[in-house]
Design an enzyme around this catalytic site. Structure first.
Site, mmCIF file in Angstrom:
data_model
loop_
_atom_site.group_PDB
_atom_site.id
_atom_site.type_symbol
_atom_site.label_atom_id
_atom_site.label_comp_id
_atom_site.label_asym_id
_atom_site.label_seq_id
_atom_site.Cartn_x
_atom_site.Cartn_y
_atom_site.Cartn_z
ATOM 1 N N HIS C 40 5.755 3.099 37.297
ATOM 2 C CA HIS C 40 6.651 3.402 38.416
ATOM 3 C C HIS C 40 6.917 4.908 38.306
ATOM 4 O O HIS C 40 6.288 5.579 37.486
ATOM 5 C CB HIS C 40 7.937 2.566 38.349
ATOM 6 C CG HIS C 40 8.808 2.879 37.193
ATOM 7 N ND1 HIS C 40 8.516 2.460 35.911
ATOM 8 C CD2 HIS C 40 9.955 3.599 37.090
ATOM 9 C CE1 HIS C 40 9.451 2.892 35.079
ATOM 10 N NE2 HIS C 40 10.331 3.589 35.771
ATOM 11 N N HIS C 81 3.672 15.665 39.567
ATOM 12 C CA HIS C 81 2.541 14.852 40.018
ATOM 13 C C HIS C 81 1.659 14.442 38.834
ATOM 14 O O HIS C 81 0.444 14.340 38.960
ATOM 15 C CB HIS C 81 1.731 15.563 41.115
ATOM 16 C CG HIS C 81 2.444 15.536 42.440
ATOM 17 N ND1 HIS C 81 3.462 16.405 42.733
ATOM 18 C CD2 HIS C 81 2.333 14.725 43.524
ATOM 19 C CE1 HIS C 81 3.929 16.148 43.946
ATOM 20 N NE2 HIS C 81 3.267 15.142 44.452
#
Lengths: 140, 140, 140, 140, 140, 140
Positions: C40, C81
């Site tokens: 997640h 990212h």
């Protein structure tokens, strides 16, 4: 299937509200402390909303990294750490209100967004002068 | 007399932007760091807006506790602490963009809101990927 | 005359909480949905606070533009990212909790802040995993 | 050339959700903890949006200082540190929901905004009961 | 190696500031609109900070899900949608100020945090009455 | 039993970072766009924290309405819609950095807080120049 996509950018600028056709006294009467001849300033937030159908190949209405770059190059670069009354060519001769600023930003961004997105077009600009005062413009 | 009523919920999820029909190189070219094969993630905020006339008995367009329960059971439960590309049945085969996700959430919530409110219907979904990037969908 | 100066940066990353010495079942028992094997993620906010006497020539404890560049180059670049469990060299072999991440970021930033400020030293790191969960580390 | 201009104000008030035509039991069944007979309360935020063409002399759709004064005098003064069910004349006999409150605030502000702006008219009211629950009313 | 870990929870409650040993007039003189006999209310935010060494097995000072459950069960459950002057046993006979409330919440949480974390102890409570007014208590 | 009590106020001001002992070129080299001779500006937030024992009669460390009035009269009035380099007497001859500004605000508020609270004394000032840049001063 139309989706609205938004990107927020910010800039810090000085301005004063001042109508050159009026006396100093009338400016102070109408604009109050916003007419302070030595300027004041704000942290502005600008939200640009583009509307269109998502591209089936990317799932994007518009690439938000490209939109962010466009806003920074065409708008933020010209406004950040600037004086809206003196330093900004597209505000020359105009009252430095948020209303007028949002209309001028629209004129800059609207054609260029067409250039970076075949699916989206500019839908609205929201410009925060403070967290409690903001304007929104839809292009007409 | 129509009022819009909104409820904000949130979830934390992983995803990547990746078009399986393209090479890895093309994905990186188009999606940049968002295509990182090892995923990245976000704290998403979802605002659900229902529109209708207030019920004269309750003063409510919709009971926000029931709306919150519905969103949590039907949407948040399926997305929170999940991988949008792998774990979510209704995103299978779709690019995991916010645009596509908002359209799929609409399909889930729209009929069910009819079930818990005789006065209201779904008006819009706003999905924040970050505080500076968000999409909005109005159902068509 | 000591002043604390703070800069906030952010990054988006994926992670899972997983102790490789435990069975999958024990990980789920202890970490719950945070152990989801498909990951997640979060939008993290990092606040770096430097403490010192203002330089009489600049009025600065530290140049915040230089501090921002340093944090971006040395920390954000490695985390944004990315997958905290897989992609980040300084988290290899460590549980990807915010507590551990803040301690590792301290080790990176603390010596380098000495290099860009003769008056300031690192005082604290605050790391938000969500707007409601955060950790703070003071270096010992 | 139409611009929307918004001002946010806030107030702190107590209320309960209670239909006097029902038994205490039915109120608790329908409204849950919001029916607590000893009241509960909120920090409300009210965003007033006025729409119109900017005045060429001032660059303003409406003077936001005057709008702020109007909202404070006509609305906030009557609601802040008050009990919405007991102390507020224009809510007498009405369920103290945000939906009903926004409709009553519209009735107060709409004619008075005409009085302080020749270019603008009231476009919408947004009333936050909490950061996660809010209503919006457009006047019809 | 000590890390501070924080969790934010919220509740909505009514209260008034009123010293029963004083006349109504003196209460209004001292507390102003906060003494309104018909109550007012707030959305309170409570940030609980626990300090300790991260557990090497979990990377946690304290399990934030367990901390959240504890705060909700022991504090929020007793305060949310309640009247702080009437409904809350541990505030009986005390002025319903944020200062006093934070001290009482400390007494409740401090021993119980010891029960759910072998590494952490309560460090501070921060209680927001509004986004602009808050108190902080460190236990002594 | 010591509690910290905080109040947030805000002001909008213009400034530039400029050391008069340096050439224009050196100012631009050191301060970058912050040295723009035509000024820029910010929405500043100021958090004033007072520390002390709650008064048993009021439950207050300090009356926050009185603290708010004091901050507005002594600080905000002198800074809001002003130019920090030109219009503010207590900044004359000083570099208009947040560090220096927070130290000067301390000198103004610290003795006056003693005057309105027998139980509290000034503990810290936090000054936000933007949501991502802020300083904190503890009086020494």
């Amino acid at each position: 299937m139309t989706v609205h996509v938004s990107r927020k950018e910010h800039f810090n600028a000085a301005h004063k509200l001042y109508n050159a056709a009026w006396s100093k006294e009338k400016n102070v009467e109408i604009f109050g402390p916003c007419a302070n001849e030595n300027w004041h300033g704000h942290n502005f937030d600008l939200i640009v909303t583009v509307k269109g159908e998502p591209d089936p190949d990317t799932g994007f209405v518009i690439d938000l990294k490209m939109l962010s770059c466009l806003i920074r190059a065409e708008v933020i670069e010209k406004l950040d750490h600037k004086n809206l009354n003196i330093d900004v060519d597209f505000m020359k001769g105009k009252l430095a209100s948020c209303e007028n600023l949002s209309v001028e930003i629209w004129k800059i961004l609207s054609p260029k967004i067409r250039g970076i997105s075949k699916f989206g077009k500019l839908h609205s600009l929201r410009l925060y002068e403070t967290p409690r005062n903001y304007v929104e413009y839809f292009g007409e």
